[in-house]
Design a protein around this motif. Structure first.
Motif, PDB file in Angstrom:
ATOM      1  N   ALA A   1      28.330  16.883  -6.668  1.00 21.01           N
ATOM      2  CA  ALA A   1      28.567  15.611  -7.274  1.00 21.01           C
ATOM      3  C   ALA A   1      30.066  14.845  -7.206  1.00 21.01           C
ATOM      4  O   ALA A   1      30.345  13.755  -6.917  1.00 21.01           O
TER       5      ALA A   1
ATOM      6  N   ASN B   1      32.223  15.567  -4.849  1.00 19.78           N
ATOM      7  CA  ASN B   1      32.463  15.252  -3.503  1.00 19.78           C
ATOM      8  C   ASN B   1      31.830  13.952  -3.132  1.00 19.78           C
ATOM      9  O   ASN B   1      32.183  13.238  -2.400  1.00 19.78           O
ATOM     10  N   GLN B   2      30.764  13.697  -3.773  1.00 22.42           N
ATOM     11  CA  GLN B   2      29.843  12.513  -3.514  1.00 22.42           C
ATOM     12  C   GLN B   2      30.582  11.195  -4.138  1.00 22.42           C
ATOM     13  O   GLN B   2      30.392  10.022  -3.547  1.00 22.42           O
ATOM     14  N   TYR B   3      30.988  11.315  -5.305  1.00 25.41           N
ATOM     15  CA  TYR B   3      31.268  10.325  -6.021  1.00 25.41           C
ATOM     16  C   TYR B   3      32.983  10.277  -6.434  1.00 25.41           C
ATOM     17  O   TYR B   3      33.911   9.613  -5.922  1.00 25.41           O
TER      18      TYR B   3
ATOM     19  N   SER C   1      32.621   4.704  -3.912  1.00 25.82           N
ATOM     20  CA  SER C   1      31.866   5.513  -3.281  1.00 25.82           C
ATOM     21  C   SER C   1      30.603   5.240  -3.078  1.00 25.82           C
ATOM     22  O   SER C   1      29.871   5.382  -1.883  1.00 25.82           O
TER      23      SER C   1
ATOM     24  N   ARG D   1      28.582   4.663   0.591  1.00 19.66           N
ATOM     25  CA  ARG D   1      27.546   5.273   1.077  1.00 19.66           C
ATOM     26  C   ARG D   1      25.970   4.679   0.952  1.00 19.66           C
ATOM     27  O   ARG D   1      25.092   4.930   1.416  1.00 19.66           O
TER      28      ARG D   1
ATOM     29  N   ASP E   1      24.742   3.208  -1.605  1.00 18.61           N
ATOM     30  CA  ASP E   1      23.724   3.446  -2.760  1.00 18.61           C
ATOM     31  C   ASP E   1      23.676   2.099  -3.504  1.00 18.61           C
ATOM     32  O   ASP E   1      24.642   1.788  -4.430  1.00 18.61           O
TER      33      ASP E   1
END
Length: 494
Positions: free
Chosen positions: A81, A83-85, A202, A206, A208
């Protein structure tokens, strides 16, 4: 009492991810107390073999085998998580009550089991074995909320909601001095809004959209519930700086105009309600012009709407002036770029502001709007946007017809404005020329009906008079017909 409330707020004990593990520990602690006093019994007759089994197999091996598995799996999930955000998610998890409750309970059970096994005798109290059983069951029971909470940490909406709860009025009041000294910026370690902005950026990167929309809505709610009541310039500049950052990120990423539209909308809300209206207008202009160059028309449309909202709701003259300046610049940009729909929307908004200003006897603003409509009509005619020219002419006709009965001076000014627009229309566009001539005539008919009729003159027989030669036309009279339009699109005529 106030100190207790502050502690509860700092620990965020009202959040379910904090009070659920504490409630499990409290419940089993109560059972442990009853077991220690012999009120509750979990063991039967005990001998050395049973003590060994409870201390070593149940108390030690169970907890020692589960703890590293729990920690490793949880950290891997949280790292994903992060690394994603944002890397801050790992920091928040390490500091969370959930993580430390697992660590403390399991380490306590391991240490106690080791000590009891090392000092075991045949005369050990069965209640001690009962406490080991209660502690082991508590440790296993904590796995359920721990996994649920860890899974929640993987969802950005949970993290954003958790972070924004810390952005309350007390925090905003405490940072006003630092914001004023640093022009709306804070140190990264003490900035509570920055992690939310990082997660939002982020999510935009991506694609989102659900997370982006949810984050922007929650930021909006925090502003309305916490920041707006303070009416602080530095606090609003703090919010505006980050909203501009999100908007720039959205404009730079393809197919993310929805986030950019939301950013412009929120900046408009902040500018319309607080003392930072002029800054909000500048930021909206930056985002709108950048979006216009990239052909993102929805952002431009929202820009026009948000600027209108600021103009109508703010009480700051400098903000109103910035809105009109931005509209003037935007009209030139849109007409030159051939943006038909946005420039029509802009002309409509300018016309409505002019109409409202005339009703409020604000002649300066009304005349400024008429000059802008003339510039839009002229630029549209030059760039062959005939439909926009017709739209502007229709708007001017409506304004002139409404102003003629009460304000003939303004109506006459509108007629001259329409005449100058007509002169800029190509001779091939006969429809536009005819429509402009008809609109002028419509306003002039209203003006003629308002002017009083001259009294009839008594008919008498005139005395014969010697014919007089026609006066020679002077150089000044020969240019009289042209002098009326010699300043076309320069300084506006009064």
């Amino acid at each position: 009492m106030s100190r207790m409330r502050r502690v509860l707020k700092d620990l965020d004990l009202l959040s379910w991810d904090n009070w659920v593990p504490l409630a499990v520990i409290a419940a089993f602690s109560g059972v442990g107390i009853l077991t220690a006093f012999g009120v509750v019994t979990f063991t039967g007759p005990m001998d050395a073999a049973r003590f060994k089994t409870i201390y070593e197999s149940i108390g030690l091996r169970t907890t020692a085998g589960i703890l590293p598995t729990i920690v490793s799996l949880s950290l891997v999930a949280i790292q994903f998580a992060s690394n994603q955000y944002t890397h801050r998610i790992m920091v928040f998890y390490i500091r969370s009550i959930t993580f430390w409750s697992i660590i403390i309970v399991y380490l306590t059970m391991i240490v106690v089991s080791i000590l009891l096994e090392a000092n075991r005798t045949e005369s050990d109290d069965p209640r001690v074995a009962g406490l080991i059983l209660v502690g082991t069951i508590m440790a296993l029971s904590l796995l359920v909320p721990h996994f649920l909470i860890t899974a929640s940490f993987l969802k950005p909406d949970f993290i954003i909601d958790k972070l924004l709860r810390r952005l309350d009025s007390d925090y905003l009041l405490s940072i006003q001095g630092d914001l004023a000294n640093r022009r709306g910026r804070l140190d990264s370690k003490s900035d509570r809004l920055l992690p939310v902005i990082e997660i939002t950026e982020s999510a935009i990167k991506r694609g989102d959209r659900a997370t982006t929309r949810m984050a922007m809505e929650q930021i909006h709610d925090v502003y309305l519930n916490q920041a707006e009541k303070l009416n602080s310039f530095s606090v609003e500049q703090y919010f505006l700086t980050y909203l501009l950052r999100v908007g720039r990120k959205a404009v730079s990423v393809p197919d993310e105009e929805e986030a950019a539209v939301q950013a412009v909308q929120l900046i408009g809300t902040v500018g319309a309600r607080g003392p930072a209206g002029a800054i909000a207008v500048e930021q909206i202009r930056d985002l709108g012009l950048a979006a216009s160059k990239k052909g993102i028309d929805p952002v431009v449309s929202e820009m026009i709407h948000s600027l209108r909202e600021i103009f109508e709701q703010t009480e700051m003259p400098e903000a109103k002036k910035e809105v009109l300046d931005t509209y003037h610049l935007l009209g030139q940009e849109l007409a030159s770029a051939g943006k038909r729909r946005p420039v029509r929307q802009l002309a409509t908004n300018v016309s409505e502001i002019a109409h409202a200003s005339l009703g409020q006897r604000d002649q300066a603003t009304a005349y400024r709007c008429l000059d802008m409509l003339e510039a839009i009509g002229h630029d549209s005619a030059v760039n062959k946007l005939v439909d926009v020219v017709l739209h502007v002419v229709k708007l001017l006709q409506t304004l002139g017809a409404a102003a003629a009965p009460e304000d003939p001076t303004t109506a006459e000014r509108i007629v001259r404005t329409m005449l100058r627009i007509e002169l800029s229309i190509s001779a091939n566009e006969r429809e536009a020329i005819a429509a402009t001539s008809f609109a002028k005539g419509d306003i002039e008919r209203v003006l003629n009906r308002r002017r009083p009729q001259a009294a009839p003159v008594e008919q008498t027989t005139p005395a014969p008079a010697a014919p007089t030669p026609a006066p020679a036309l002077s150089q000044g009279s020969q240019g009289e017909g042209k002098g009326e339009f010699a300043d076309l699109w320069g300084e506006p005529q009064p």
